[in-house]
Design a protein around this motif. Structure first.
Motif, PDB file in Angstrom:
ATOM      1  N   ASN A   1       2.679   1.800  -3.386  1.00 47.62           N
ATOM      2  CA  ASN A   1       1.834   2.353  -4.440  1.00 47.62           C
ATOM      3  C   ASN A   1       1.767   3.876  -4.387  1.00 47.62           C
ATOM      4  O   ASN A   1       1.317   4.504  -5.338  1.00 47.62           O
TER       5      ASN A   1
ATOM      6  N   SER B   1       7.146  -4.423  -6.040  1.00 46.14           N
ATOM      7  CA  SER B   1       5.691  -4.490  -5.942  1.00 46.14           C
ATOM      8  C   SER B   1       5.203  -5.902  -6.257  1.00 46.14           C
ATOM      9  O   SER B   1       4.308  -6.427  -5.578  1.00 46.14           O
TER      10      SER B   1
ATOM     11  N   LYS C   1       0.831  -1.207   0.000  1.00 42.07           N
ATOM     12  CA  LYS C   1       0.000   0.000   0.000  1.00 42.07           C
ATOM     13  C   LYS C   1       0.866   1.257   0.000  1.00 42.07           C
ATOM     14  O   LYS C   1       0.579   2.224  -0.701  1.00 42.07           O
TER      15      LYS C   1
END
Length: 51
Positions: free
Chosen positions: A28, A43, A25
């Motif tokens: 991002n 990621s 999270k």
């Protein structure tokens, strides 16, 4: 017997999966222009761990 082994595995790795999900999270939020290759690989690794 297999179900209990699977459940033990899921219980033991729950903190790692939660940590990877949280890190994903925050990852991002990184701007798209910053070394896309490194961020993309990190990621992907975090998503694999979190699932």
């Amino acid at each position: 017997m297999f179900y209990q082994a699977f459940q033990n595995h899921m219980d033991l790795t729950a903190p790692w999966r939660a940590g990877a999900s949280s890190a994903l999270k925050f990852l991002n939020l990184v701007p798209q222009g910053m070394s896309d290759q490194v961020v993309g690989r990190l990621s992907a690794a975090l998503e694999l761990i979190s699932r």
